[in-house]
Design an enzyme around this catalytic site. Structure first.
Site, PDB file in Angstrom:
ATOM      1  N   ASN A  14     -15.350 -14.325  -6.459  1.00  0.00           N
ATOM      2  CA  ASN A  14     -15.136 -13.251  -7.412  1.00  0.00           C
ATOM      3  C   ASN A  14     -15.328 -15.093  -8.479  1.00  0.00           C
ATOM      4  O   ASN A  14     -15.978 -14.473  -9.374  1.00  0.00           O
ATOM      5  CB  ASN A  14     -13.480 -13.025  -8.053  1.00  0.00           C
ATOM      6  CG  ASN A  14     -13.453 -11.824  -6.747  1.00  0.00           C
ATOM      7  OD1 ASN A  14     -14.834 -10.577  -7.555  1.00  0.00           O
ATOM      8  ND2 ASN A  14     -13.359 -10.732  -6.762  1.00  0.00           N
ATOM      9  N   ARG A  66      12.395 -19.593 -10.500  1.00  0.00           N
ATOM     10  CA  ARG A  66      10.896 -18.994 -11.612  1.00  0.00           C
ATOM     11  C   ARG A  66      11.029 -19.519 -12.675  1.00  0.00           C
ATOM     12  O   ARG A  66       9.520 -19.293 -13.085  1.00  0.00           O
ATOM     13  CB  ARG A  66      10.930 -17.702 -11.033  1.00  0.00           C
ATOM     14  CG  ARG A  66       9.830 -16.872 -11.302  1.00  0.00           C
ATOM     15  CD  ARG A  66       8.658 -17.169  -9.858  1.00  0.00           C
ATOM     16  NE  ARG A  66       7.389 -16.641 -10.532  1.00  0.00           N
ATOM     17  CZ  ARG A  66       6.825 -16.169  -8.765  1.00  0.00           C
ATOM     18  NH1 ARG A  66       7.686 -16.264  -8.240  1.00  0.00           N
ATOM     19  NH2 ARG A  66       5.428 -15.599  -9.738  1.00  0.00           N
ATOM     20  N   VAL A  93       3.013 -13.259 -10.059  1.00  0.00           N
ATOM     21  CA  VAL A  93       3.306 -12.429 -10.648  1.00  0.00           C
ATOM     22  C   VAL A  93       2.968 -13.417 -11.953  1.00  0.00           C
ATOM     23  O   VAL A  93       3.952 -14.175 -12.285  1.00  0.00           O
ATOM     24  CB  VAL A  93       4.039 -11.977 -10.105  1.00  0.00           C
ATOM     25  CG1 VAL A  93       5.381 -11.061 -11.861  1.00  0.00           C
ATOM     26  CG2 VAL A  93       4.505 -10.526  -9.352  1.00  0.00           C
ATOM     27  N   ASN A 108      -7.398  -8.758 -14.909  1.00  0.00           N
ATOM     28  CA  ASN A 108      -7.680  -8.581 -13.670  1.00  0.00           C
ATOM     29  C   ASN A 108      -8.166  -7.349 -12.849  1.00  0.00           C
ATOM     30  O   ASN A 108      -8.852  -6.413 -12.829  1.00  0.00           O
ATOM     31  CB  ASN A 108      -6.249  -8.474 -12.984  1.00  0.00           C
ATOM     32  CG  ASN A 108      -5.805  -8.222 -11.696  1.00  0.00           C
ATOM     33  OD1 ASN A 108      -5.578  -9.150 -10.513  1.00  0.00           O
ATOM     34  ND2 ASN A 108      -5.522  -7.131 -10.276  1.00  0.00           N
ATOM     35  N   HIS A 110      -9.141  -5.836  -9.089  1.00  0.00           N
ATOM     36  CA  HIS A 110      -8.474  -4.551  -8.243  1.00  0.00           C
ATOM     37  C   HIS A 110      -9.426  -4.080  -6.867  1.00  0.00           C
ATOM     38  O   HIS A 110     -10.227  -3.672  -7.147  1.00  0.00           O
ATOM     39  CB  HIS A 110      -6.969  -3.991  -8.694  1.00  0.00           C
ATOM     40  CG  HIS A 110      -6.115  -3.070  -7.287  1.00  0.00           C
ATOM     41  ND1 HIS A 110      -5.055  -3.775  -6.826  1.00  0.00           N
ATOM     42  CD2 HIS A 110      -6.127  -1.779  -6.940  1.00  0.00           C
ATOM     43  CE1 HIS A 110      -4.424  -3.728  -5.803  1.00  0.00           C
ATOM     44  NE2 HIS A 110      -5.375  -2.754  -5.825  1.00  0.00           N
ATOM     45  N   ASP A 147      -1.057  -5.701 -17.820  1.00  0.00           N
ATOM     46  CA  ASP A 147       0.032  -5.433 -18.679  1.00  0.00           C
ATOM     47  C   ASP A 147       1.678  -5.948 -17.579  1.00  0.00           C
ATOM     48  O   ASP A 147       1.818  -6.309 -16.816  1.00  0.00           O
ATOM     49  CB  ASP A 147      -0.023  -4.178 -19.751  1.00  0.00           C
ATOM     50  CG  ASP A 147       0.364  -3.054 -18.271  1.00  0.00           C
ATOM     51  OD1 ASP A 147       0.516  -3.252 -17.275  1.00  0.00           O
ATOM     52  OD2 ASP A 147       0.418  -2.008 -18.727  1.00  0.00           O
ATOM     53  N   GLY A 149       3.257  -3.811 -16.131  1.00  0.00           N
ATOM     54  CA  GLY A 149       3.451  -3.270 -14.956  1.00  0.00           C
ATOM     55  C   GLY A 149       2.690  -3.939 -13.678  1.00  0.00           C
ATOM     56  O   GLY A 149       2.131  -4.732 -14.304  1.00  0.00           O
TER      57      GLY A 149
END
Length: 209
Positions: A14, A66, A93, A108, A110, A147, A149
Protein backbone atom coordinates in the site's frame (compact mmCIF):
# COMPACT_ATOMS: atom_id res chain seq x y z
CA UNK A 1 1.56 20.42 0.46
CA UNK A 2 0.14 17.68 2.68
CA UNK A 3 2.90 16.00 4.72
CA UNK A 4 2.22 12.31 5.22
CA UNK A 5 3.74 9.82 7.63
CA UNK A 6 3.02 6.23 6.59
CA UNK A 7 3.07 3.52 9.28
CA UNK A 8 3.51 -0.05 8.07
CA UNK A 9 4.50 -3.42 9.52
CA UNK A 10 5.30 -5.55 6.49
CA UNK A 11 5.97 -5.50 2.77
CA UNK A 12 4.49 -2.09 2.14
CA UNK A 13 2.44 -2.73 -1.01
CA UNK A 14 0.00 0.00 0.00
CA UNK A 15 2.96 2.30 0.64
CA UNK A 16 4.16 1.53 -2.88
CA UNK A 17 0.71 2.36 -4.24
CA UNK A 18 0.91 5.75 -2.50
CA UNK A 19 4.42 6.46 -3.80
CA UNK A 20 3.47 5.44 -7.35
CA UNK A 21 0.35 7.61 -7.20
CA UNK A 22 2.38 10.64 -6.12
CA UNK A 23 4.92 9.97 -8.87
CA UNK A 24 2.28 9.64 -11.60
CA UNK A 25 0.17 12.56 -10.41
CA UNK A 26 -2.83 10.56 -9.18
CA UNK A 27 -2.16 12.08 -5.74
CA UNK A 28 -1.55 15.83 -5.89
CA UNK A 29 -0.42 18.38 -3.27
CA UNK A 30 1.01 15.65 -1.03
CA UNK A 31 4.36 14.13 -0.11
CA UNK A 32 5.50 11.24 2.07
CA UNK A 33 7.65 12.82 4.77
CA UNK A 34 8.58 9.56 6.52
CA UNK A 35 7.84 5.86 6.89
CA UNK A 36 7.64 4.30 10.35
CA UNK A 37 7.60 0.57 11.04
CA UNK A 38 7.45 -1.54 14.18
CA UNK A 39 9.39 -4.23 12.31
CA UNK A 40 13.09 -3.63 11.59
CA UNK A 41 12.93 -6.16 8.73
CA UNK A 42 9.88 -4.64 7.05
CA UNK A 43 10.44 -4.42 3.29
CA UNK A 44 8.49 -1.15 3.44
CA UNK A 45 11.58 0.51 4.96
CA UNK A 46 13.60 -0.51 1.88
CA UNK A 47 10.89 0.95 -0.36
CA UNK A 48 11.20 4.22 1.55
CA UNK A 49 14.99 4.22 1.29
CA UNK A 50 14.85 3.67 -2.47
CA UNK A 51 12.57 6.69 -2.72
CA UNK A 52 14.88 8.82 -0.58
CA UNK A 53 12.32 8.98 2.22
CA UNK A 54 13.38 8.88 5.88
CA UNK A 55 12.52 5.59 7.59
CA UNK A 56 12.38 4.71 11.26
CA UNK A 57 11.75 1.58 13.29
CA UNK A 58 10.08 1.85 16.66
CA UNK A 59 8.63 -1.23 18.30
CA UNK A 60 6.86 -1.97 21.59
CA UNK A 61 9.52 -4.67 22.08
CA UNK A 62 12.15 -1.93 22.54
CA UNK A 63 10.43 -0.56 25.65
CA UNK A 64 9.79 -1.73 29.19
CA UNK A 65 6.09 -1.00 29.04
CA UNK A 66 3.41 0.10 26.62
CA UNK A 67 3.18 3.59 28.07
CA UNK A 68 6.86 4.25 27.33
CA UNK A 69 6.38 3.01 23.77
CA UNK A 70 3.26 5.13 23.28
CA UNK A 71 5.11 8.30 24.32
CA UNK A 72 8.14 7.50 22.16
CA UNK A 73 5.98 6.60 19.18
CA UNK A 74 4.04 9.85 19.44
CA UNK A 75 7.30 11.83 19.74
CA UNK A 76 8.66 10.08 16.63
CA UNK A 77 5.52 10.88 14.65
CA UNK A 78 5.53 14.48 15.90
CA UNK A 79 9.15 14.90 14.81
CA UNK A 80 8.09 14.66 11.16
CA UNK A 81 5.31 17.27 11.61
CA UNK A 82 2.72 15.37 9.57
CA UNK A 83 -0.60 16.73 8.39
CA UNK A 84 -1.85 13.16 7.89
CA UNK A 85 -0.85 9.78 9.33
CA UNK A 86 -1.62 6.79 7.10
CA UNK A 87 -1.83 3.30 8.59
CA UNK A 88 -1.00 1.00 5.69
CA UNK A 89 -0.93 -2.44 7.28
CA UNK A 90 0.31 -1.27 10.69
CA UNK A 91 -0.24 -4.02 13.26
CA UNK A 92 0.22 -1.88 16.36
CA UNK A 93 -2.62 -0.34 18.34
CA UNK A 94 -2.47 3.45 18.01
CA UNK A 95 -2.25 5.10 21.45
CA UNK A 96 -5.19 7.24 22.54
CA UNK A 97 -2.91 10.24 23.15
CA UNK A 98 -1.99 10.12 19.47
CA UNK A 99 -5.60 9.73 18.31
CA UNK A 100 -6.54 12.77 20.38
CA UNK A 101 -3.68 14.87 19.00
CA UNK A 102 -4.34 13.86 15.40
CA UNK A 103 -8.14 13.71 15.50
CA UNK A 104 -9.48 13.11 11.97
CA UNK A 105 -5.89 13.17 10.68
CA UNK A 106 -5.16 9.44 10.92
CA UNK A 107 -6.54 7.11 8.26
CA UNK A 108 -6.46 3.32 7.98
CA UNK A 109 -6.99 0.87 5.13
CA UNK A 110 -8.95 -2.26 6.12
CA UNK A 111 -9.44 -5.23 3.76
CA UNK A 112 -13.21 -5.64 4.12
CA UNK A 113 -16.39 -3.66 3.72
CA UNK A 114 -16.76 -2.32 7.26
CA UNK A 115 -18.76 -3.17 9.40
CA UNK A 116 -18.23 -6.72 8.10
CA UNK A 117 -15.15 -8.68 9.20
CA UNK A 118 -13.56 -5.90 11.21
CA UNK A 119 -12.69 -5.14 14.81
CA UNK A 120 -10.53 -7.06 17.25
CA UNK A 121 -8.93 -10.15 15.72
CA UNK A 122 -9.65 -9.23 12.12
CA UNK A 123 -6.37 -8.34 10.43
CA UNK A 124 -4.31 -9.63 7.53
CA UNK A 125 -5.37 -13.04 6.22
CA UNK A 126 -7.82 -13.48 9.11
CA UNK A 127 -10.17 -11.01 7.42
CA UNK A 128 -10.27 -13.05 4.21
CA UNK A 129 -10.51 -16.34 6.12
CA UNK A 130 -13.57 -14.92 7.86
CA UNK A 131 -15.16 -13.77 4.62
CA UNK A 132 -14.66 -17.16 2.95
CA UNK A 133 -15.88 -19.06 6.01
CA UNK A 134 -19.07 -16.98 6.00
CA UNK A 135 -19.58 -17.59 2.29
CA UNK A 136 -20.01 -13.97 1.26
CA UNK A 137 -20.16 -13.26 -2.46
CA UNK A 138 -18.77 -9.72 -2.22
CA UNK A 139 -16.01 -8.33 -0.03
CA UNK A 140 -13.77 -5.30 -0.55
CA UNK A 141 -11.80 -2.64 1.29
CA UNK A 142 -12.49 0.44 3.37
CA UNK A 143 -10.53 3.62 4.10
CA UNK A 144 -11.61 5.22 7.35
CA UNK A 145 -10.48 7.73 9.93
CA UNK A 146 -9.09 6.23 13.13
CA UNK A 147 -10.84 6.81 16.44
CA UNK A 148 -10.56 5.14 19.86
CA UNK A 149 -12.37 1.99 18.70
CA UNK A 150 -11.11 -0.76 16.40
CA UNK A 151 -12.16 -0.05 12.80
CA UNK A 152 -14.99 2.17 14.09
CA UNK A 153 -13.97 5.61 12.77
CA UNK A 154 -15.81 7.57 10.06
CA UNK A 155 -15.70 5.86 6.65
CA UNK A 156 -14.14 7.80 3.76
CA UNK A 157 -14.25 5.34 0.85
CA UNK A 158 -15.22 1.74 0.18
CA UNK A 159 -14.83 -0.43 -2.91
CA UNK A 160 -16.40 -3.87 -3.49
CA UNK A 161 -14.57 -6.93 -4.80
CA UNK A 162 -16.26 -10.13 -5.97
CA UNK A 163 -15.43 -13.42 -4.29
CA UNK A 164 -14.71 -16.12 -6.87
CA UNK A 165 -15.33 -19.88 -6.59
CA UNK A 166 -12.19 -21.63 -5.43
CA UNK A 167 -10.74 -18.56 -3.73
CA UNK A 168 -8.23 -19.17 -0.97
CA UNK A 169 -7.55 -16.49 1.64
CA UNK A 170 -4.27 -15.58 -0.11
CA UNK A 171 -5.84 -15.36 -3.57
CA UNK A 172 -8.69 -13.24 -2.21
CA UNK A 173 -6.24 -11.05 -0.29
CA UNK A 174 -4.29 -10.32 -3.47
CA UNK A 175 -7.43 -9.50 -5.46
CA UNK A 176 -8.71 -7.15 -2.73
CA UNK A 177 -5.36 -5.36 -2.71
CA UNK A 178 -5.18 -5.02 -6.49
CA UNK A 179 -8.82 -4.11 -7.14
CA UNK A 180 -9.60 -2.06 -4.02
CA UNK A 181 -6.84 -1.18 -1.53
CA UNK A 182 -4.27 0.14 -4.02
CA UNK A 183 -6.95 2.33 -5.60
CA UNK A 184 -9.00 3.80 -2.76
CA UNK A 185 -6.13 4.54 -0.37
CA UNK A 186 -4.38 6.87 -2.87
CA UNK A 187 -7.79 8.28 -3.85
CA UNK A 188 -8.62 9.10 -0.22
CA UNK A 189 -5.22 10.76 0.31
CA UNK A 190 -5.68 12.88 -2.80
CA UNK A 191 -9.15 13.94 -1.65
CA UNK A 192 -7.82 14.93 1.78
CA UNK A 193 -4.82 16.75 0.26
CA UNK A 194 -7.18 18.78 -1.91
CA UNK A 195 -9.59 19.73 0.87
CA UNK A 196 -12.49 17.55 -0.27
CA UNK A 197 -13.00 15.64 3.00
CA UNK A 198 -14.50 16.91 6.25
CA UNK A 199 -16.02 15.15 9.24
CA UNK A 200 -19.32 16.35 10.66
CA UNK A 201 -21.18 14.61 13.49
CA UNK A 202 -19.02 11.52 13.12
CA UNK A 203 -19.62 11.12 9.39
CA UNK A 204 -17.46 11.99 6.40
CA UNK A 205 -18.70 14.70 4.08
CA UNK A 206 -17.12 14.65 0.61
CA UNK A 207 -17.11 17.91 -1.31
CA UNK A 208 -18.05 17.35 -4.93
CA UNK A 209 -16.11 19.21 -7.59
Amino acid sequence: MLRIVVCVSGGGTNLQAILDSIDNGTITHAEVAAVISNNPNAYALQRAERHGIPGACISPKQFEDRESFNEAFLQKVNSYQPDLVVLAGFLVVIPEIMIQKYRNRIINIHPSLIPSFCGTGYYGLKVHEGALARGVKVTGATVHFVDEGTDTGPIILQHPVAVAPGDTPKILQQRVMEQAEWKILPQAIDMIANGKVTVENGKVIIKET
